[in-house]
Design an enzyme around this catalytic site. Sequence first.
Site, PDB file in Angstrom:
ATOM      1  CB  SER A  46      -0.918  -0.007   1.220  1.00 30.68           C
ATOM      2  OG  SER A  46      -0.157  -0.027   2.404  1.00 30.68           O
ATOM      3  N   GLY A  47       0.337   2.337  -0.496  1.00 33.38           N
ATOM      4  CA  GLY A  47       1.086   3.586  -0.535  1.00 33.38           C
ATOM      5  C   GLY A  47       1.779   3.826  -1.854  1.00 33.38           C
ATOM      6  CB  CYS A  48       2.813   1.758  -4.598  1.00 32.77           C
ATOM      7  SG  CYS A  48       4.154   1.163  -3.547  1.00 32.77           S
ATOM      8  CB  ALA A  49       1.032   6.090  -7.751  1.00 31.77           C
ATOM      9  CB  SER A  50       2.396   1.579 -10.009  1.00 29.67           C
ATOM     10  OG  SER A  50       2.746   2.730 -10.727  1.00 29.67           O
TER      11      SER A  50
END
Length: 138
Positions: A46-50
């Site tokens: 979690s916390g990733c744009a992709s």
Amino acid sequence: MQSIEELTSDFELLDDWEDRYRHVIELGRALPPMDEALKTAATKVSGCASQVWIHSTVVDGPKGKMLQLVGDSDALIVKGLIALVFIMFTPLTAKEIVTYDALGEFAKLGLKEHLTPQRSNGLASMVKRIKEDAAAVA
């Protein structure tokens, strides 16, 4: 897989950031494929744009417990960032991973200034995930 020293040396030889980005993408392309069965909610970072998945397995190494890492992303540059993280962490024991300053090493490569804030946050999330996995073992 190359070492962090080799990676640093490669980055020093590549003057242009476009060339560095291409190198990062090539590192991502060289990652071994991740089994689709491992792409679950538990391995999603979690916390990733992709979309990013990282799975670690504990193995016995010459210096103690180590993490064997596999990962994937739906974005080429992010897959390359996964490869960079793996280059940093693969030779380390779980105990060493917990205290290793990966974000400091990325700063030395000059990546922070050349990544979007979303990519920087995603990179920090990947590092955090691996450090959490290592802390559970160490």
